[in-house]
Design a protein around this motif. Structure first.
Motif, PDB file in Angstrom:
ATOM      1  N   SER A   8       0.835  -1.193   0.000  1.00 16.89           N
ATOM      2  CA  SER A   8       0.000   0.000   0.000  1.00 16.89           C
ATOM      3  C   SER A   8       0.873   1.247   0.000  1.00 16.89           C
ATOM      4  O   SER A   8       2.065   1.194   0.318  1.00 16.89           O
ATOM      5  N   LEU A   9       0.279   2.373  -0.356  1.00 17.25           N
ATOM      6  CA  LEU A   9       1.039   3.629  -0.401  1.00 17.25           C
ATOM      7  C   LEU A   9       1.596   3.989   0.966  1.00 17.25           C
ATOM      8  O   LEU A   9       2.742   4.451   1.088  1.00 17.25           O
ATOM      9  N   ARG A  10       0.825   3.802   2.024  1.00 17.63           N
ATOM     10  CA  ARG A  10       1.277   4.139   3.366  1.00 17.63           C
ATOM     11  C   ARG A  10       2.467   3.279   3.775  1.00 17.63           C
ATOM     12  O   ARG A  10       3.472   3.795   4.280  1.00 17.63           O
ATOM     13  N   LYS A  11       2.369   1.974   3.537  1.00 16.95           N
ATOM     14  CA  LYS A  11       3.482   1.090   3.897  1.00 16.95           C
ATOM     15  C   LYS A  11       4.706   1.357   3.038  1.00 16.95           C
ATOM     16  O   LYS A  11       5.843   1.267   3.519  1.00 16.95           O
ATOM     17  N   PHE A 112       9.596   7.318  -4.238  1.00 12.43           N
ATOM     18  CA  PHE A 112       8.210   6.901  -4.007  1.00 12.43           C
ATOM     19  C   PHE A 112       7.300   7.419  -5.112  1.00 12.43           C
ATOM     20  O   PHE A 112       6.451   6.679  -5.636  1.00 12.43           O
ATOM     21  N   TYR A 113       7.482   8.669  -5.492  1.00  6.87           N
ATOM     22  CA  TYR A 113       6.661   9.247  -6.568  1.00  6.87           C
ATOM     23  C   TYR A 113       6.923   8.541  -7.894  1.00  6.87           C
ATOM     24  O   TYR A 113       5.979   8.192  -8.617  1.00  6.87           O
ATOM     25  N   ARG A 114       8.205   8.294  -8.197  1.00  3.05           N
ATOM     26  CA  ARG A 114       8.541   7.675  -9.468  1.00  3.05           C
ATOM     27  C   ARG A 114       8.035   6.232  -9.555  1.00  3.05           C
ATOM     28  O   ARG A 114       7.511   5.799 -10.590  1.00  3.05           O
ATOM     29  N   ASN A 115       8.167   5.496  -8.462  1.00  2.73           N
ATOM     30  CA  ASN A 115       7.830   4.076  -8.491  1.00  2.73           C
ATOM     31  C   ASN A 115       6.356   3.786  -8.228  1.00  2.73           C
ATOM     32  O   ASN A 115       5.844   2.748  -8.670  1.00  2.73           O
ATOM     33  N   LYS A 116       5.658   4.678  -7.491  1.00  8.05           N
ATOM     34  CA  LYS A 116       4.300   4.358  -7.079  1.00  8.05           C
ATOM     35  C   LYS A 116       3.237   5.297  -7.665  1.00  8.05           C
ATOM     36  O   LYS A 116       2.077   4.905  -7.752  1.00  8.05           O
ATOM     37  N   LEU A 117       3.599   6.495  -8.043  1.00  4.34           N
ATOM     38  CA  LEU A 117       2.583   7.468  -8.454  1.00  4.34           C
ATOM     39  C   LEU A 117       2.714   7.926  -9.897  1.00  4.34           C
ATOM     40  O   LEU A 117       1.701   8.209 -10.542  1.00  4.34           O
ATOM     41  N   LYS A 118       3.926   8.016 -10.410  1.00  6.50           N
ATOM     42  CA  LYS A 118       4.140   8.632 -11.711  1.00  6.50           C
ATOM     43  C   LYS A 118       3.405   7.897 -12.826  1.00  6.50           C
ATOM     44  O   LYS A 118       2.669   8.509 -13.608  1.00  6.50           O
ATOM     45  N   LYS A 119       3.581   6.581 -12.908  1.00  5.67           N
ATOM     46  CA  LYS A 119       2.962   5.814 -14.003  1.00  5.67           C
ATOM     47  C   LYS A 119       1.439   5.815 -13.922  1.00  5.67           C
ATOM     48  O   LYS A 119       0.770   6.118 -14.923  1.00  5.67           O
ATOM     49  N   PRO A 120       0.835   5.483 -12.748  1.00  6.79           N
ATOM     50  CA  PRO A 120      -0.637   5.486 -12.723  1.00  6.79           C
ATOM     51  C   PRO A 120      -1.237   6.867 -12.949  1.00  6.79           C
ATOM     52  O   PRO A 120      -2.272   6.996 -13.603  1.00  6.79           O
ATOM     53  N   LEU A 121      -0.586   7.922 -12.411  1.00  2.00           N
ATOM     54  CA  LEU A 121      -1.105   9.264 -12.640  1.00  2.00           C
ATOM     55  C   LEU A 121      -1.036   9.640 -14.116  1.00  2.00           C
ATOM     56  O   LEU A 121      -1.953  10.275 -14.649  1.00  2.00           O
ATOM     57  N   ALA A 122       0.057   9.234 -14.779  1.00  2.00           N
ATOM     58  CA  ALA A 122       0.172   9.518 -16.213  1.00  2.00           C
ATOM     59  C   ALA A 122      -0.910   8.776 -16.996  1.00  2.00           C
ATOM     60  O   ALA A 122      -1.524   9.340 -17.917  1.00  2.00           O
ATOM     61  N   GLU A 123      -1.150   7.516 -16.635  1.00  2.00           N
ATOM     62  CA  GLU A 123      -2.197   6.756 -17.330  1.00  2.00           C
ATOM     63  C   GLU A 123      -3.573   7.357 -17.094  1.00  2.00           C
ATOM     64  O   GLU A 123      -4.394   7.445 -18.012  1.00  2.00           O
TER      65      GLU A 123
END
Length: 395
Positions: A8-11, A112-123
């Protein structure tokens, strides 16, 4: 790696920060020790080592715990370069932990941003732009099982639902277009016939060219056309009320359904055609709108009796979640136009238009879809047509 990727994002942010702080602690210890050693080497340049150790030994005899490192030379004694390096070593020993902690935290947040947020946000951003441009022919491929993965999955479900609704809307538009054309045709044809009969009667009846018998025959044909138009108007009213009709669910058992169908068969049976009925079901009940189910069954039976040669078979299958009613006849079947039988105003024979509007199967399909099911039409292997109405459980 799969477990880490699906955290999860928190963990994940806690893991990144923990690793960053641990690395910061060990790195700051190494830097502080190195800075201390470099600083001592600079200080040794400005001291007499033999004199220093003699003083240390003398102090230790008097004060065993006195020694506390090399004395710091004055700034005036050191060169400018050595002074700057010594001050830098002081800074690293004092503030190195803080600087490294801030840098490590920043790096962990960027990772964290590159591995967990960047790709899904771009999609999601690309998907939003495509949906805004009315382009639904794409698919979201982000499949991680974290919060962003669940968000992308829900977004993909929304896209699929929008695409399905758009297809249904276009299908409805096409059906309405065909319906308008068919309505225009079905209204114009009897009106043209009535107009022709009236013109003939007005032109030839006064001078006796047409006899009374011919005039009565024309009037009889005109009456049939008027009846045809009445039937058409009544059917169109039924179609108009279909969308506003609310389904009223009630419990239906196999035994009760069989009794209702037997009553329908008693009303429709005739012309020497045999009708067999079989209803199979579980011990439970099906929840559905009985009136809609019986109306669809009546439409299917009417069509089957119209085209059957000798026999019509009705089979019902009832479960807690689904009800299927199959009506099969021994007629000639649908031929090559089996895909058109559920469309509005479909008629296998042009002469049928004088007897019915060709909306029975179309209305039956709409009722089945409104009930969460579908209408299946096919040619049976033994010959004849087989139409199955599928109803889904309500509530």
């Amino acid at each position: 790696m799969d477990k880490i990727r699906n955290l999860s994002l928190r963990k994940t942010i806690l893991l990144y920060l923990t690793v960053s702080l641990v690395c910061t602690f060990f790195l700051s210890a190494v830097i502080a020790k190195t800075a201390s050693e470099v600083q001592e080497k600079i200080w040794w340049k400005y001291m007499d080592e033999e004199q220093y150790w003699e003083a240390v030994e003398a102090e230790q005899e008097l004060y065993p715990y006195y020694w506390d490192g090399i004395p710091r030379p004055d700034a005036g004694e050191m060169s400018a370069w050595d002074y700057r390096i010594s001050e830098l070593c002081d800074f690293l020993q004092t503030y190195g932990v803080l600087v490294l902690a801030i840098a490590g935290s920043g790096i962990s947040v960027l990772l964290f941003y590159r591995n967990k947020l960047k790709k899904p946000l771009a999609e999601l951003e690309q998907a939003s732009a495509k949906i805004a441009g009315n382009d639904l022919d794409f698919q979201i491929t982000y499949e991680n099982q974290d919060e962003m993965g669940h968000l992308c999955l829900e977004f993909e479900r929304m896209r699929a639902e929008l695409a399905q609704n758009e297809q249904a809307m276009w299908r409805m538009v096409e059906e309405e277009r065909a319906l308008r054309a068919a309505v225009s045709h079905d209204i114009r044809s009897p009106l043209a016939i009535l107009k022709g009969y009236q013109e003939m009667l007005l032109e030839f009846l006064p001078d006796g060219t047409i006899g009374t018998e011919q005039a009565v025959e024309m009037l009889e044909e005109s009456r049939k056309q008027i009846e045809r138009m009445d039937t058409f108007v009544e059917t169109m009213q039924k179609m108009s009320s279909l969308e506003q009709r609310k389904l009223e669910p009630e419990q239906i058992t196999a035994e009760a359904l069989e009794k209702e169908l037997q009553a329908e068969l008693a009303v429709l049976a005739g012309n020497g055609k045999q009708i067999s009925l079989e209803v199979l079901g579980t011990s439970g009940f099906f929840c559905g709108d009985k009136e809609v189910i019986l109306e669809v069954t009546e439409n299917l039976l009417s069509n089957a009796l119209r085209y059957a040669k000798e026999r019509v078979e009705v089979r019902g299958t009832l479960t807690a979640f689904e009800l299927r009613i199959c009506v099969q006849d021994d007629g000639e079947g649908f031929g090559e136009e089996v895909e058109k039988v559920t469309k509005a105003f479909y008629q296998q024979n042009v002469k049928d238009s004088l007897k019915h509007a060709g909306l029975g199967m179309y209305l039956s399909r709409l009722y089945c879809e409104k009930h969460g099911g579908k209408l299946l039409a096919e040619n049976s292997e033994t010959g004849g047509a087989a139409v199955t109405a599928v109803f889904r459980r309500l509530g």
